[in-house]
Scaffold this motif. Structure first.
Motif, PDB file in Angstrom:
ATOM      1  N   ASP A   1       6.904  12.090  10.700  1.00  0.00           N
ATOM      2  CA  ASP A   1       6.001  10.974  11.000  1.00  0.00           C
ATOM      3  C   ASP A   1       6.469   9.662  10.371  1.00  0.00           C
ATOM      4  N   MET A   2       7.549   9.729   9.600  1.00  0.00           N
ATOM      5  CA  MET A   2       8.065   8.520   8.951  1.00  0.00           C
ATOM      6  C   MET A   2       9.083   7.830   9.851  1.00  0.00           C
ATOM      7  N   PRO A   3       8.882   6.541  10.127  1.00  0.00           N
ATOM      8  CA  PRO A   3       9.849   5.799  10.937  1.00  0.00           C
ATOM      9  C   PRO A   3      11.170   5.616  10.178  1.00  0.00           C
ATOM     10  N   LYS A   4      12.251   5.719  10.902  1.00  0.00           N
ATOM     11  CA  LYS A   4      13.579   5.562  10.299  1.00  0.00           C
ATOM     12  C   LYS A   4      13.768   4.168   9.717  1.00  0.00           C
ATOM     13  N   VAL A   5      13.146   3.170  10.316  1.00  0.00           N
ATOM     14  CA  VAL A   5      13.318   1.798   9.855  1.00  0.00           C
ATOM     15  C   VAL A   5      12.839   1.624   8.410  1.00  0.00           C
TER      16      VAL A   5
ATOM     17  N   ALA B   1       7.492   1.678  -1.669  1.00  0.00           N
ATOM     18  CA  ALA B   1       7.327   2.147  -0.293  1.00  0.00           C
ATOM     19  C   ALA B   1       6.221   3.185  -0.258  1.00  0.00           C
ATOM     20  N   ILE B   2       5.467   3.173   0.822  1.00  0.00           N
ATOM     21  CA  ILE B   2       4.476   4.222   1.046  1.00  0.00           C
ATOM     22  C   ILE B   2       5.121   5.212   2.001  1.00  0.00           C
ATOM     23  N   VAL B   3       5.183   6.474   1.545  1.00  0.00           N
ATOM     24  CA  VAL B   3       5.940   7.487   2.270  1.00  0.00           C
ATOM     25  C   VAL B   3       5.109   8.754   2.446  1.00  0.00           C
TER      26      VAL B   3
ATOM     27  N   HIS C   1       0.029   8.722  -6.521  1.00  0.00           N
ATOM     28  CA  HIS C   1      -1.086   8.750  -5.575  1.00  0.00           C
ATOM     29  C   HIS C   1      -1.178   7.426  -4.821  1.00  0.00           C
ATOM     30  N   VAL C   2      -1.583   7.494  -3.557  1.00  0.00           N
ATOM     31  CA  VAL C   2      -1.775   6.305  -2.724  1.00  0.00           C
ATOM     32  C   VAL C   2      -3.256   6.212  -2.355  1.00  0.00           C
ATOM     33  N   PRO C   3      -3.849   5.040  -2.501  1.00  0.00           N
ATOM     34  CA  PRO C   3      -5.244   4.889  -2.067  1.00  0.00           C
ATOM     35  C   PRO C   3      -5.373   5.188  -0.564  1.00  0.00           C
ATOM     36  N   GLN C   4      -6.474   5.814  -0.186  1.00  0.00           N
ATOM     37  CA  GLN C   4      -6.684   6.184   1.214  1.00  0.00           C
ATOM     38  C   GLN C   4      -6.650   4.976   2.137  1.00  0.00           C
ATOM     39  N   SER C   5      -7.159   3.836   1.688  1.00  0.00           N
ATOM     40  CA  SER C   5      -7.130   2.640   2.541  1.00  0.00           C
ATOM     41  C   SER C   5      -5.692   2.231   2.861  1.00  0.00           C
ATOM     42  N   ALA C   6      -4.781   2.387   1.903  1.00  0.00           N
ATOM     43  CA  ALA C   6      -3.367   2.062   2.130  1.00  0.00           C
ATOM     44  C   ALA C   6      -2.741   3.070   3.099  1.00  0.00           C
ATOM     45  N   ILE C   7      -3.103   4.332   2.955  1.00  0.00           N
ATOM     46  CA  ILE C   7      -2.602   5.360   3.875  1.00  0.00           C
ATOM     47  C   ILE C   7      -3.061   5.054   5.296  1.00  0.00           C
ATOM     48  N   ASN C   8      -4.329   4.707   5.436  1.00  0.00           N
ATOM     49  CA  ASN C   8      -4.867   4.394   6.764  1.00  0.00           C
ATOM     50  C   ASN C   8      -4.103   3.242   7.408  1.00  0.00           C
ATOM     51  N   THR C   9      -3.866   2.199   6.638  1.00  0.00           N
ATOM     52  CA  THR C   9      -3.138   1.033   7.153  1.00  0.00           C
ATOM     53  C   THR C   9      -1.719   1.409   7.540  1.00  0.00           C
ATOM     54  N   MET C  10      -1.008   2.066   6.630  1.00  0.00           N
ATOM     55  CA  MET C  10       0.397   2.394   6.891  1.00  0.00           C
ATOM     56  C   MET C  10       0.537   3.432   8.001  1.00  0.00           C
ATOM     57  N   SER C  11      -0.395   4.358   8.108  1.00  0.00           N
ATOM     58  CA  SER C  11      -0.340   5.348   9.198  1.00  0.00           C
ATOM     59  C   SER C  11      -0.342   4.658  10.549  1.00  0.00           C
ATOM     60  N   ALA C  12      -1.188   3.661  10.704  1.00  0.00           N
ATOM     61  CA  ALA C  12      -1.263   2.930  11.974  1.00  0.00           C
ATOM     62  C   ALA C  12       0.034   2.168  12.240  1.00  0.00           C
TER      63      ALA C  12
ATOM     64  N   TYR D   1       3.033   2.818  10.928  1.00  0.00           N
ATOM     65  CA  TYR D   1       4.119   3.782  11.128  1.00  0.00           C
ATOM     66  C   TYR D   1       4.055   4.421  12.513  1.00  0.00           C
ATOM     67  N   LYS D   2       2.845   4.673  12.991  1.00  0.00           N
ATOM     68  CA  LYS D   2       2.699   5.237  14.339  1.00  0.00           C
ATOM     69  C   LYS D   2       3.293   4.285  15.376  1.00  0.00           C
ATOM     70  N   LYS D   3       2.994   3.002  15.244  1.00  0.00           N
ATOM     71  CA  LYS D   3       3.530   2.000  16.170  1.00  0.00           C
ATOM     72  C   LYS D   3       5.058   1.929  16.059  1.00  0.00           C
ATOM     73  N   LEU D   4       5.585   1.940  14.829  1.00  0.00           N
ATOM     74  CA  LEU D   4       7.034   1.891  14.630  1.00  0.00           C
ATOM     75  C   LEU D   4       7.724   3.108  15.243  1.00  0.00           C
ATOM     76  N   LEU D   5       7.119   4.277  15.086  1.00  0.00           N
ATOM     77  CA  LEU D   5       7.687   5.490  15.687  1.00  0.00           C
ATOM     78  C   LEU D   5       7.716   5.402  17.210  1.00  0.00           C
ATOM     79  N   GLU D   6       6.642   4.869  17.788  1.00  0.00           N
ATOM     80  CA  GLU D   6       6.604   4.697  19.248  1.00  0.00           C
ATOM     81  C   GLU D   6       7.744   3.792  19.706  1.00  0.00           C
ATOM     82  N   ILE D   7       7.951   2.712  18.980  1.00  0.00           N
ATOM     83  CA  ILE D   7       9.022   1.776  19.325  1.00  0.00           C
ATOM     84  C   ILE D   7      10.382   2.448  19.154  1.00  0.00           C
TER      85      ILE D   7
END
Length: 181
Positions: A59-63, A80-82, A118-129, A131-137
């Motif tokens: 689920d992690m974008p290569k970029v 980095a959030i990974v 540990h990563v705050p859940q709000s940061a995970i939520n932001t980065m997940s969205a 990263y999802k877009k980056l993976l699609e691209i």
């Protein structure tokens, strides 16, 4: 060693503990603390001498790794959030900070120590969205297009990836302003 098949099982890190690992300049694991071994599910014997990307989640974008490596190869720190992958296919989120060790004679990087927490859940939520877009691209148009999108995203917010992450993990609500939501 082959990558396990990812599952939906998330492992939550203890806020007060750090994962630490050290790789050589090419990313081969040389050391890991007990918490690293416990969380990722591999013994240190299994990890020593193996590329650190054994725990890379698909689920992690290569970029993101491209930007990380470009930064640490210059001897600079980066956060980095990974999303990482465990031996049994579970996953865990970390914020990672790198500390390069530079040979004083050759001025070359000889190793990288990474500290993860540990990563705050709000940061995970932001980065997940994001990263999802980056993976699609990346799937559609490749890593270069993904990098262009990410750099444009960051430039519009007058920030860098490192600063974006720093603000996500340190300031509640800051990500909403950066994202324009």
């Amino acid at each position: 060693m082959k990558h396990p098949k990812p599952t939906d099982n998330e492992i939550k890190l203890v806020k007060e503990k750090y994962i630490a690992s050290r790789t050589d300049a090419k990313g081969i694991i040389e050391y890991g603390n007990d918490y690293f071994s416990k969380i990722c599910g591999y013994s240190m014997e299994e990890l020593i001498g193996v590329p650190h990307n054994i725990i890379r989640h698909p689920d992690m974008p290569k970029v993101v790794f491209k930007i990380m490596w470009q930064t640490i190869e210059k001897g600079e720190d980066i956060r980095a959030i990974v999303k990482n992958l465990t031996k049994d296919g579970s996953f865990y989120w970390v914020v990672t900070e790198f500390e390069p060790k530079i040979d004083p004679v050759t001025n070359e990087i000889v190793s990288h120590t990474a500290f993860r927490r540990h990563v705050p859940q709000s940061a995970i939520n932001t980065m997940s969205a994001i990263y999802k877009k980056l993976l699609e691209i990346e799937k559609e148009d490749g890593v270069q297009a993904s990098e262009e999108y990410l750099l444009d995203f960051l430039n519009q917010r007058n920030t860098t990836y490192d600063e974006f992450v720093k603000n996500l993990i340190n300031k509640k609500g800051f990500f909403s302003r950066l994202l324009g939501i």
